[in-house]
Design a protein around this motif. Structure first.
Motif, PDB file in Angstrom:
ATOM      1  N   MET A  85      -8.306   1.367  -0.592  1.00  0.00           N
ATOM      2  CA  MET A  85      -8.576   0.547   0.585  1.00  0.00           C
ATOM      3  C   MET A  85      -7.560  -0.579   0.665  1.00  0.00           C
ATOM      4  O   MET A  85      -6.948  -0.960  -0.333  1.00  0.00           O
ATOM      5  CB  MET A  85      -9.984  -0.050   0.544  1.00  0.00           C
ATOM      6  N   ASP A  86      -7.387  -1.138   1.862  1.00  0.00           N
ATOM      7  CA  ASP A  86      -6.688  -2.398   2.049  1.00  0.00           C
ATOM      8  C   ASP A  86      -7.228  -3.065   3.309  1.00  0.00           C
ATOM      9  O   ASP A  86      -8.041  -2.476   4.046  1.00  0.00           O
ATOM     10  CB  ASP A  86      -5.163  -2.220   2.090  1.00  0.00           C
ATOM     11  N   LEU A  87      -6.827  -4.291   3.559  1.00  0.00           N
ATOM     12  CA  LEU A  87      -7.252  -5.002   4.766  1.00  0.00           C
ATOM     13  C   LEU A  87      -6.242  -6.080   5.099  1.00  0.00           C
ATOM     14  O   LEU A  87      -5.410  -6.451   4.270  1.00  0.00           O
ATOM     15  CB  LEU A  87      -8.651  -5.594   4.612  1.00  0.00           C
ATOM     16  N   CYS A 133     -14.635  -5.761  12.823  1.00  0.00           N
ATOM     17  CA  CYS A 133     -13.406  -5.084  13.256  1.00  0.00           C
ATOM     18  C   CYS A 133     -13.512  -3.573  13.123  1.00  0.00           C
ATOM     19  O   CYS A 133     -12.599  -2.847  13.528  1.00  0.00           O
ATOM     20  CB  CYS A 133     -12.218  -5.592  12.447  1.00  0.00           C
ATOM     21  N   GLY A 134     -14.602  -3.084  12.526  1.00  0.00           N
ATOM     22  CA  GLY A 134     -14.733  -1.657  12.308  1.00  0.00           C
ATOM     23  C   GLY A 134     -13.938  -1.202  11.091  1.00  0.00           C
ATOM     24  O   GLY A 134     -13.414  -2.008  10.321  1.00  0.00           O
ATOM     25  N   LEU A 135     -13.849   0.109  10.934  1.00  0.00           N
ATOM     26  CA  LEU A 135     -13.175   0.706   9.781  1.00  0.00           C
ATOM     27  C   LEU A 135     -12.267   1.826  10.251  1.00  0.00           C
ATOM     28  O   LEU A 135     -12.671   2.671  11.053  1.00  0.00           O
ATOM     29  CB  LEU A 135     -14.217   1.265   8.801  1.00  0.00           C
ATOM     30  N   THR A 136     -11.038   1.850   9.739  1.00  0.00           N
ATOM     31  CA  THR A 136     -10.126   2.966   9.969  1.00  0.00           C
ATOM     32  C   THR A 136     -10.103   3.835   8.715  1.00  0.00           C
ATOM     33  O   THR A 136      -9.758   3.360   7.633  1.00  0.00           O
ATOM     34  CB  THR A 136      -8.705   2.461  10.271  1.00  0.00           C
ATOM     35  N   TRP A 137     -10.492   5.101   8.861  1.00  0.00           N
ATOM     36  CA  TRP A 137     -10.505   6.044   7.737  1.00  0.00           C
ATOM     37  C   TRP A 137      -9.305   6.964   7.897  1.00  0.00           C
ATOM     38  O   TRP A 137      -9.211   7.711   8.866  1.00  0.00           O
ATOM     39  CB  TRP A 137     -11.820   6.812   7.743  1.00  0.00           C
ATOM     40  N   GLN A 182      -8.853  -0.586   6.191  1.00  0.00           N
ATOM     41  CA  GLN A 182      -8.520   0.831   6.054  1.00  0.00           C
ATOM     42  C   GLN A 182      -9.136   1.415   4.791  1.00  0.00           C
ATOM     43  O   GLN A 182      -9.103   0.778   3.732  1.00  0.00           O
ATOM     44  CB  GLN A 182      -7.000   1.034   5.952  1.00  0.00           C
ATOM     45  N   ALA A 183      -9.695   2.624   4.897  1.00  0.00           N
ATOM     46  CA  ALA A 183     -10.104   3.411   3.739  1.00  0.00           C
ATOM     47  C   ALA A 183      -9.217   4.645   3.703  1.00  0.00           C
ATOM     48  O   ALA A 183      -9.012   5.315   4.722  1.00  0.00           O
ATOM     49  CB  ALA A 183     -11.570   3.817   3.839  1.00  0.00           C
ATOM     50  N   TYR A 184      -8.665   4.949   2.525  1.00  0.00           N
ATOM     51  CA  TYR A 184      -7.760   6.077   2.356  1.00  0.00           C
ATOM     52  C   TYR A 184      -8.376   7.082   1.387  1.00  0.00           C
ATOM     53  O   TYR A 184      -8.502   6.811   0.187  1.00  0.00           O
ATOM     54  CB  TYR A 184      -6.419   5.602   1.792  1.00  0.00           C
ATOM     55  N   THR A 185      -8.781   8.229   1.887  1.00  0.00           N
ATOM     56  CA  THR A 185      -9.312   9.289   1.044  1.00  0.00           C
ATOM     57  C   THR A 185      -9.342  10.589   1.833  1.00  0.00           C
ATOM     58  O   THR A 185      -9.472  10.576   3.063  1.00  0.00           O
ATOM     59  CB  THR A 185     -10.721   8.954   0.524  1.00  0.00           C
ATOM     60  N   VAL A 186      -9.230  11.711   1.118  1.00  0.00           N
ATOM     61  CA  VAL A 186      -9.354  13.014   1.770  1.00  0.00           C
ATOM     62  C   VAL A 186     -10.780  13.538   1.672  1.00  0.00           C
ATOM     63  O   VAL A 186     -11.082  14.602   2.214  1.00  0.00           O
ATOM     64  CB  VAL A 186      -8.387  14.041   1.138  1.00  0.00           C
ATOM     65  N   HIS A 187     -11.657  12.809   1.009  1.00  0.00           N
ATOM     66  CA  HIS A 187     -13.031  13.252   0.818  1.00  0.00           C
ATOM     67  C   HIS A 187     -13.932  12.732   1.940  1.00  0.00           C
ATOM     68  O   HIS A 187     -13.645  11.705   2.562  1.00  0.00           O
ATOM     69  CB  HIS A 187     -13.547  12.782  -0.538  1.00  0.00           C
ATOM     70  N   ASP A 188     -15.005  13.448   2.184  1.00  0.00           N
ATOM     71  CA  ASP A 188     -15.927  13.112   3.264  1.00  0.00           C
ATOM     72  C   ASP A 188     -16.779  11.919   2.854  1.00  0.00           C
ATOM     73  O   ASP A 188     -17.740  12.046   2.099  1.00  0.00           O
ATOM     74  CB  ASP A 188     -16.822  14.314   3.587  1.00  0.00           C
ATOM     75  N   ILE A 189     -16.415  10.752   3.346  1.00  0.00           N
ATOM     76  CA  ILE A 189     -17.193   9.539   3.063  1.00  0.00           C
ATOM     77  C   ILE A 189     -18.030   9.122   4.267  1.00  0.00           C
ATOM     78  O   ILE A 189     -18.567   8.018   4.310  1.00  0.00           O
ATOM     79  CB  ILE A 189     -16.284   8.368   2.637  1.00  0.00           C
ATOM     80  N   THR A 233       0.873  -1.174   0.000  1.00  0.00           N
ATOM     81  CA  THR A 233       0.000   0.000   0.000  1.00  0.00           C
ATOM     82  C   THR A 233       0.906   1.218   0.000  1.00  0.00           C
ATOM     83  O   THR A 233       1.885   1.271   0.740  1.00  0.00           O
ATOM     84  CB  THR A 233      -0.911   0.016   1.246  1.00  0.00           C
ATOM     85  N   ASN A 234       0.584   2.212  -0.834  1.00  0.00           N
ATOM     86  CA  ASN A 234       1.374   3.440  -0.905  1.00  0.00           C
ATOM     87  C   ASN A 234       0.388   4.597  -1.000  1.00  0.00           C
ATOM     88  O   ASN A 234      -0.330   4.717  -1.994  1.00  0.00           O
ATOM     89  CB  ASN A 234       2.288   3.412  -2.126  1.00  0.00           C
ATOM     90  N   VAL A 235       0.321   5.422   0.034  1.00  0.00           N
ATOM     91  CA  VAL A 235      -0.626   6.539   0.048  1.00  0.00           C
ATOM     92  C   VAL A 235       0.082   7.816   0.499  1.00  0.00           C
ATOM     93  O   VAL A 235       1.221   7.780   0.970  1.00  0.00           O
ATOM     94  CB  VAL A 235      -1.834   6.242   0.970  1.00  0.00           C
ATOM     95  N   CYS A 236      -0.623   8.949   0.354  1.00  0.00           N
ATOM     96  CA  CYS A 236      -0.017  10.262   0.570  1.00  0.00           C
ATOM     97  C   CYS A 236      -0.753  10.994   1.685  1.00  0.00           C
ATOM     98  O   CYS A 236      -1.881  11.476   1.469  1.00  0.00           O
ATOM     99  CB  CYS A 236      -0.073  11.075  -0.721  1.00  0.00           C
ATOM    100  N   PRO A 237      -0.185  11.093   2.866  1.00  0.00           N
ATOM    101  CA  PRO A 237      -0.890  11.689   4.007  1.00  0.00           C
ATOM    102  C   PRO A 237      -1.021  13.209   3.904  1.00  0.00           C
ATOM    103  O   PRO A 237      -0.197  13.868   3.263  1.00  0.00           O
ATOM    104  CB  PRO A 237      -0.013  11.305   5.207  1.00  0.00           C
ATOM    105  N   LEU A 238      -2.038  13.737   4.579  1.00  0.00           N
ATOM    106  CA  LEU A 238      -2.225  15.185   4.638  1.00  0.00           C
ATOM    107  C   LEU A 238      -1.419  15.826   5.757  1.00  0.00           C
ATOM    108  O   LEU A 238      -1.140  17.022   5.723  1.00  0.00           O
ATOM    109  CB  LEU A 238      -3.705  15.514   4.843  1.00  0.00           C
ATOM    110  N   VAL A 239      -1.086  15.041   6.777  1.00  0.00           N
ATOM    111  CA  VAL A 239      -0.275  15.548   7.890  1.00  0.00           C
ATOM    112  C   VAL A 239       0.944  14.652   8.060  1.00  0.00           C
ATOM    113  O   VAL A 239       0.956  13.509   7.619  1.00  0.00           O
ATOM    114  CB  VAL A 239      -1.087  15.605   9.202  1.00  0.00           C
TER     115      VAL A 239
END
Length: 257
Positions: free
Chosen positions: A243-245, A225-229, A202-209, A111-117
């Motif tokens: 997403m990944d899991l 297990c719930g969801l980590t956004w 995990q869900a990875y997005t900067v948009h309001d889902i 998984t390769n994503v780009c964080p906002l912070v």
């Protein structure tokens, strides 16, 4: 559902993988007699330093480099398609030197994503997963599914395959999520598991889902297990959702030797 032929054993690493592309596989699961563990870096480590830390950790455990089965990366900003290709070739070069990647086949999930912070200055490691032997005890059901976004396979470019390209309306995001959920289901099923087996999603997005998360993700997957956004962008320009899991035997926090 993916065909069984998409799975290939990687016995030198103690896992099998779902065939993907040269930069990563679709996911991995431990072979009998092995289990997957995960190590998280408290602070993102630059790529070269991260690989050094992984090699040292595996050596301390008496495990080969081939035991590396999944990488979680953080990048400063989404790549152009040409930039992503160049980065992937650079990244895969280390896996080739380690004897993991072979030509266009690569068993290691990613998984390769780009964080906002806490944005890294350059692509860096956030975490990695690896196999350990379970001795006389039976292997434990464990798996990692690679991150995937809303680009359909089989297209000439990521952009051409995007679901609802440029549409970040609620309905646009809904359709993107539905596609991504379907792809996560395909990969997870191909590895021999289901949503109920996951210990982390995990869900990875900067948009309001927020208004979509329950119906499109939690209820659809019946996620106990719930969801980590995570407020991050996928690694490709114009991709909006990833997403990944996973399910691993244990998770540890890395500390410098």
């Amino acid at each position: 559902m993916a065909a069984a032929a998409e799975l290939e054993d990687f016995p030198e690493g103690g896992y099998r993988y779902l065939k993907g592309v040269f930069q990563y596989s679709g996911g991995v699961t431990a072979l009998p007699g092995y289990a997957i563990e995960r190590m998280v870096f408290p602070e993102a480590l630059p790529l070269a330093e991260g690989f050094e830390a992984i090699a040292a950790h595996l050596a301390a455990l008496g495990r080969p480099l081939a035991a590396l089965c999944a990488c979680e990366l953080r990048s400063p900003a989404p790549f152009s398609e040409a930039g992503f290709e160049a980065f992937n070739r650079h990244y895969a070069g280390t896996l080739e030197r380690w004897g993991l990647a072979r030509g266009e086949r690569n068993p290691v999930a990613r998984t390769n994503v780009c964080p906002l912070v806490r944005v890294p200055a350059a692509p860096a490691f956030h975490a990695f997963s690896y196999t350990v032997e379970t001795g006389d005890a039976p292997g434990q059901a464990s798996f990692v599914v690679s991150g995937g976004g809303e680009a359909r396979d089989g297209q000439a470019s990521y952009r051409e395959g995007m679901v609802r390209l440029g549409d970040t309306s609620r309905e646009g995001l809904r359709e993107k999520l539905r596609y991504v959920m379907g792809e996560m289901e395909r990969r997870t099923t191909a590895l021999g598991f289901g949503w109920a087996d996951a210990s982390a999603v995990q869900a990875y997005t900067v948009h309001d889902i927020g208004a979509l998360a329950f119906d499109e993700i939690v209820r659809r997957g019946e996620l106990g297990c719930g969801l980590t956004w995570q407020l991050t962008r996928p690694p490709i320009v114009d991709m909006e959702v990833e997403m990944d899991l996973r399910r691993v035997r244990c998770e540890r926090l890395w500390s410098r030797p």
